[in-house]
Design a protein around this motif. Structure first.
Motif, short mmCIF file in Angstrom:
data_model
loop_
_atom_site.label_atom_id
_atom_site.label_comp_id
_atom_site.label_asym_id
_atom_site.label_seq_id
_atom_site.Cartn_x
_atom_site.Cartn_y
_atom_site.Cartn_z
N GLU A 59 0.79 -1.15 -0.01
CA GLU A 59 -0.09 -0.01 0.06
C GLU A 59 0.93 1.30 -0.04
OE1 GLU A 59 -2.33 -3.24 1.87
OE2 GLU A 59 -0.28 -2.60 2.15
N TRP A 60 1.92 1.19 0.30
CA TRP A 60 2.97 2.35 0.50
C TRP A 60 4.16 2.04 -0.36
CZ3 TRP A 60 1.49 6.44 3.61
CH2 TRP A 60 0.48 6.23 4.40
N ILE A 61 4.37 1.12 -0.62
CA ILE A 61 5.84 0.73 -1.41
C ILE A 61 5.29 -0.02 -2.74
CG2 ILE A 61 8.13 -0.11 -1.76
CD1 ILE A 61 8.01 0.07 1.46
N SER A 62 5.30 0.31 -3.85
CA SER A 62 4.74 -0.15 -5.08
C SER A 62 5.41 0.60 -6.19
CB SER A 62 3.32 -0.20 -5.09
OG SER A 62 3.04 -0.84 -6.39
N PHE A 63 6.16 -0.08 -7.04
CA PHE A 63 6.89 0.53 -8.25
C PHE A 63 5.82 1.08 -9.40
CE2 PHE A 63 9.54 0.20 -12.25
CZ PHE A 63 9.85 1.35 -12.18
N ASN A 64 6.01 2.21 -9.74
CA ASN A 64 5.02 2.67 -10.76
C ASN A 64 6.04 3.23 -12.11
OD1 ASN A 64 3.51 4.21 -12.63
ND2 ASN A 64 2.28 5.05 -10.76
N ARG A 65 6.37 2.17 -12.90
CA ARG A 65 7.25 2.34 -14.01
C ARG A 65 6.78 3.45 -14.93
NH1 ARG A 65 7.81 1.60 -19.44
NH2 ARG A 65 10.03 1.07 -19.95
N THR A 66 5.43 3.52 -15.26
CA THR A 66 4.73 4.68 -15.84
C THR A 66 5.09 6.16 -15.46
OG1 THR A 66 3.07 3.34 -16.57
CG2 THR A 66 2.61 5.62 -16.99
N ARG A 67 5.14 6.18 -14.31
CA ARG A 67 5.38 7.28 -13.44
C ARG A 67 6.86 7.98 -13.77
NH1 ARG A 67 4.02 10.10 -7.47
NH2 ARG A 67 5.28 11.92 -7.74
N LEU A 68 7.74 6.76 -13.39
CA LEU A 68 8.98 6.99 -13.62
C LEU A 68 9.33 7.37 -15.11
CD1 LEU A 68 12.02 7.21 -12.45
CD2 LEU A 68 12.17 4.62 -12.86
N LYS A 69 9.01 6.66 -16.00
CA LYS A 69 9.31 7.15 -17.46
C LYS A 69 8.65 8.44 -17.82
CE LYS A 69 8.83 5.56 -22.14
NZ LYS A 69 8.77 6.72 -22.75
N THR A 70 7.42 8.70 -17.39
CA THR A 70 6.88 10.15 -17.86
C THR A 70 7.60 11.26 -16.88
OG1 THR A 70 4.65 9.06 -17.89
CG2 THR A 70 4.81 11.44 -17.27
#
Length: 337
Positions: A59-70
């Protein structure tokens, strides 16, 4: 079923705020009844505390690849090599449920080129609280390790800090700033934690991330960038292979760097040496435009131009690269807007 707010609040008050310990021991029956009620609520709502406090949970730690790329595409300018490496390295590591070792990144380049900013983008893509997460730990050499005569103490403290925080959450991130100002030999104290061990004293470090930030090696990066510019070649033609070997060697042999003759490099424990290129005038303009957008201001190219023109560039005759990159953009923007 979602927990009712009054149940959640009651449990939080009783357990988290210490109210339960403050109750007078008037009746054993009442105490037992309260314990049974709390146990029942806990059994029904295992993640109850996640409503109130950051936990080492998805709930607190989850990788968001789309966010990093953007973020890398829209907020980081002039760093095609760093952007590509960071996205691939972090994505690959966070997608692996059973990595063999921690992810170790060493970011190099002159001031204002984006090293600290990229660290923030990585944290934002993994932790709900970003850099404010209790699982992101930042060490600054001149602040945390100022005295060379205390290096033995620092080594012990650093080991304890890393071990304690990873014991608390295996998905911890450690950022070491000003590695070029760190006392040689200090960083070797955490070498075992970065190595290929399943566990050390019952603690696994394999899912943690270690990021080192340094100005060391920046001169070599600039020299390569200048050579490409003098040859009339596009900076986007510069590849990692043009820089990585020379970068690692220069850092390893720099006796004023925290990486001087370090076992982290000697034993190939640094996964990527990431070069940050010097920024040109156009990149400074992009930084100014992005900062205006971040402030919810209407982007004004004329203002951005004024900010960019006010910076110092080198070589002096050609004015190709910004001496401080985008570091002073915020204060300059305050003046011109």
């Amino acid at each position: 079923m979602q927990p009712r707010k009054r149940d959640v609040l009651l449990l939080w008050l009783l357990v988290c705020s210490g109210v339960a310990e403050a109750l007078e021991p008037i009746s054993t029956t009442i105490a037992v009844g309260m314990a049974a009620a709390l146990t029942g609520i806990l059994a029904r709502y295992q993640n109850i505390f996640n409503y109130f406090h950051e936990c080492c949970q998805p709930e607190w730690i989850s990788f968001n690849r789309t966010r990093l790329k953007t973020d890398l595409d829209s907020k980081l300018f002039g760093q095609h090599i760093a952007s590509r490496i960071i996205l691939k390295a972090v994505t690959g590591f966070m997608s692996n449920d059973n990595p063999k070792k921690p992810l170790v990144l060493s970011l190099h380049g002159w001031t204002g080129t984006g090293k600290n900013f990229v660290s923030k983008l990585i944290a934002d893509s993994i932790y709900a609280e970003g850099m404010h997460s209790s699982f992101v730990h930042v060490f600054t050499s001149t602040l945390h390790f100022p005295h060379a005569e205390q290096i033995t103490t620092y080594k012990s403290q650093l080991q304890q800090w890393v071990r304690g925080n990873v014991s608390n959450c295996e998905r911890s991130m450690f950022i070491f700033d000003e590695m070029d100002k760190m006392h040689p030999g200090l960083i070797d104290s955490i070498k075992p934690y970065l190595d290929y061990y399943d566990k050390l004293d019952g603690v696994s470090y394999r899912k943690s991330i270690f990021i080192f930030l340094s100005n060391a090696g920046g001169d070599g990066i600039i020299q390569t960038a200048l050579e490409f510019w003098n040859a009339g070649r596009n900076r986007e033609e510069i590849e990692l292979k043009d820089l990585e070997t020379a970068l690692s060697l220069s850092v390893f042999n720099n006796n004023n760097s925290g990486f001087f003759r370090t076992s982290l490099i000697d034993k190939s424990l640094v996964d990527f040496f990431v070069p940050f290129l010097p920024l040109e005038y156009r990149h400074v303009v992009q930084c100014a435009m992005a900062e205006m957008k971040a402030r919810n201001m209407k982007p004004n190219h004329d203002v951005a131009d004024n900010v960019a023109r006010d910076l110092v560039y080198f070589p002096k005759s050609e004015r190709v690269f910004s001496v401080k990159g985008c570091k002073s953009i915020e204060s300059k923007l305050d003046f011109y807007s």
